[in-house]
Write an enzyme that holds these catalytic residues in place. Structure first.
Site, short mmCIF file in Angstrom:
data_model
loop_
_atom_site.label_atom_id
_atom_site.label_comp_id
_atom_site.label_asym_id
_atom_site.label_seq_id
_atom_site.Cartn_x
_atom_site.Cartn_y
_atom_site.Cartn_z
N GLU A 78 0.82 -1.21 0.00
CA GLU A 78 0.00 0.00 0.00
C GLU A 78 0.86 1.26 0.00
OE1 GLU A 78 -4.00 -1.40 2.35
OE2 GLU A 78 -2.19 -1.25 3.51
N CYS A 104 3.29 8.61 0.93
CA CYS A 104 3.87 7.68 1.90
C CYS A 104 4.02 6.33 1.21
CB CYS A 104 2.91 7.61 3.09
SG CYS A 104 3.37 6.41 4.33
N CYS A 118 6.81 -4.76 15.78
CA CYS A 118 6.46 -3.76 16.81
C CYS A 118 5.01 -4.01 17.24
CB CYS A 118 6.63 -2.35 16.27
SG CYS A 118 8.30 -2.04 15.70
N CYS A 159 1.79 -1.89 15.81
CA CYS A 159 1.70 -1.63 14.37
C CYS A 159 1.07 -2.80 13.63
CB CYS A 159 3.12 -1.38 13.84
SG CYS A 159 3.24 -1.33 12.05
N1 SAH Z 1 9.26 0.85 9.71
C1 SAH Z 1 9.44 2.26 9.71
C2 SAH Z 1 8.53 3.00 8.77
C3 SAH Z 1 7.08 2.57 8.71
S1 SAH Z 1 6.06 2.86 10.10
C4 SAH Z 1 9.32 2.80 11.11
O1 SAH Z 1 8.84 2.08 11.98
O2 SAH Z 1 9.75 3.92 11.32
C5 SAH Z 1 5.67 4.59 9.97
C6 SAH Z 1 5.37 5.25 11.31
O3 SAH Z 1 4.10 4.85 11.85
C7 SAH Z 1 6.39 4.90 12.38
O4 SAH Z 1 6.78 6.05 13.08
C8 SAH Z 1 5.59 3.98 13.27
O5 SAH Z 1 6.13 3.89 14.54
C9 SAH Z 1 4.23 4.60 13.24
N2 SAH Z 1 3.17 3.71 13.70
C10 SAH Z 1 3.12 2.36 13.62
N3 SAH Z 1 1.98 1.90 14.15
C11 SAH Z 1 1.26 2.98 14.56
C12 SAH Z 1 -0.02 3.15 15.17
N4 SAH Z 1 -0.81 2.11 15.42
N5 SAH Z 1 -0.43 4.41 15.44
C13 SAH Z 1 0.35 5.47 15.14
N6 SAH Z 1 1.56 5.38 14.57
C14 SAH Z 1 2.02 4.14 14.29
FE1 SF4 Z 2 7.73 -1.56 13.45
FE2 SF4 Z 2 5.59 -1.30 11.88
FE3 SF4 Z 2 7.79 0.16 11.37
FE4 SF4 Z 2 7.78 -2.50 10.96
S1 SF4 Z 2 6.54 -0.97 9.88
S2 SF4 Z 2 9.39 -1.32 11.98
S3 SF4 Z 2 6.50 -3.26 12.62
S4 SF4 Z 2 6.48 0.29 13.19
#
Ligand code: SAH
Ligand code: SF4
Length: 362
Positions: free
Chosen positions: A99, A112, A123, A126
């Site tokens: 996506e 994005c 994580c 996420c």
């Molecule tokens: N893997 C990379 C980039 C993709 S995630 C990273 O983690 O930085 C993009 C952003 O969305 C990151 O800052 C991540 O921590 C945040 N994110 C992930 N899950 C989320 C959620 N449920 N609510 C708000 N932000 C979230």
């Molecule tokens: Fe963590 Fe989601 Fe970013 Fe992957 S995409 S590193 S699981 S926040």
């Protein structure tokens, strides 16, 4: 993946593209300006097939398609949020789904993009992390999301894409073999300014160091989410491999690079990482590497009962950080109604993810 030995024109850096095309045309006794014609089709006219390159003789189009392929992601579905955010689900050549999200604001149109199908980092907050890892994307599949989105934005009068953030599915710095060329392609090929491109990482130290060493001023976002190793470990499994002090040392190298900007992403989850006593340590870290802090209200995801911090608590963080001299903003949540907000991207339906997780357990 179906084996196709032909190089993907979209995955080559501009220097590689020029060299490959010159070699191809010279081996066919063609003038060297043919390479320039193809470059124009790729980078300026965004051709998604060789057939479109109508200023090449038919025989040359045929020979070019025999030697090279163009693997641009194909739109599978497009959803539009009531706030104007647009989410594309792209189908890749092997059927994999990823996506990307277009986010219009008053003066910008930010794209994005995804760097992997799924993510291996796991994580806990996420949705992408819960879905597991499928595969890395190629440089062409990453840059291809930009090409296809730009075309969509043109056709729908959404204006030019001004910024690109690697904040979709996946951990970009776990896919460095593709991320580095993709940055070069977007910057030198399609002409997107380095300062308009942000790579977001959960803290892959070798990748931060490599970005620090690149001459271009790409921006870096660290998904911090907690100012101490102990708390961060509960949210981000990678913290055990690359603990916060090591990440900060790498960020200092990035910051020393001159003119390079660091952002901290801090997703605020009620009762998890929003205690007022965390404001001081968070401010200290931000001041140390001159980071701008983005406070992001947690977006609800399946599999987790957590909720976002209250607007008052988020305000407290914002004021507390500003009072310490930290540049800070609260990031407005966009596209929640179509599951396009940060952390909500899955690429697959929940049923598909459940099946995959069940298989993985066997
Ligand atoms: N893997 C990379 C980039 C993709 S995630 C990273 O983690 O930085 C993009 C952003 O969305 C990151 O800052 C991540 O921590 C945040 N994110 C992930 N899950 C989320 C959620 N449920 N609510 C708000 N932000 C979230
Ligand atoms: Fe963590 Fe989601 Fe970013 Fe992957 S995409 S590193 S699981 S926040």
């Amino acid at each position: 993946m179906a084996a196709d030995a032909r190089p993907d024109l979209l995955s080559l850096t501009p220097v590689e593209l020029r060299a490959s095309l010159e070699e191809h045309f010279s081996s066919r006794g063609q003038p060297s300006y043919r390479a320039g014609q193809v470059e124009k089709w790729i980078y300026e006219r965004l051709a998604s097939s060789v057939d479109e390159m109508t200023d090449l003789p038919a025989a040359e189009r045929e020979a070019l398609s025999e030697a090279f392929r163009i693997d641009e992601p194909v739109p599978d579905t497009v959803q539009r949020s009531k706030d104007g955010t647009v989410k594309h689900l792209w189908r890749l050549a092997d059927g994999e789904l990823v996506e990307s999200v277009l986010i219009p604001t008053e003066r910008r149109l930010t794209l994005c993009i995804s760097s992997q199908a799924g993510c291996a980092m796991g994580c806990t907050f996420c949705a992408t992390g819960w879905g597991g890892f499928d595969r890395h994307l190629t440089p062409g599949e990453i840059a291809g999301q930009y090409r296809a989105s730009r075309r969509w934005a043109d056709e729908n009068d959404s204006g030019p894409i001004s910024n690109i953030v690697y904040m979709g599915m996946g951990e970009p710095l776990a896919n460095r073999n593709a991320i580095h060329p993709s940055l070069t392609i977007l910057n030198q090929g399609y002409g997107v300014g380095a300062r308009r491109i942000t790579v977001s990482t959960v803290g892959v130290v070798p990748g931060i160091v490599e970005l620090a060493e690149r001459p271009e001023q790409f921006r870096l976002a660290l998904s911090l989410h907690a100012p101490s190793s102990e708390l961060r470990r509960e949210l981000i499994p990678l913290e055990r491999r690359h603990p916060l002090p090591e990440v900060l040392a790498a960020l200092e190298r990035f910051d020393d690079g001159g003119g390079k900007r660091i952002t901290f992403e801090y997703t605020m989850i009620a009762g998890v990482n929003d205690a007022p006593q965390l404001i001081g340590p968070l401010g200290d870290l931000a001041l140390r590497v001159h980071a701008f802090v983005n406070l992001i209200p947690f977006n609800p995801i399946p599999y987790q009962s957590w909720g976002p911090s209250s607007p008052e608590r988020i305000r407290d963080f914002e004021r507390g950080l500003a009072a310490r001299g930290v540049s800070v903003a609260v990031r407005e949540t966009r596209g929640r109604d179509i599951d396009a907000a940060c952390g909500q991207l899955r690429g697959h339906t929940l049923v598909q993810i459940d099946r995959k997780r069940a298989r993985a357990k066997v």
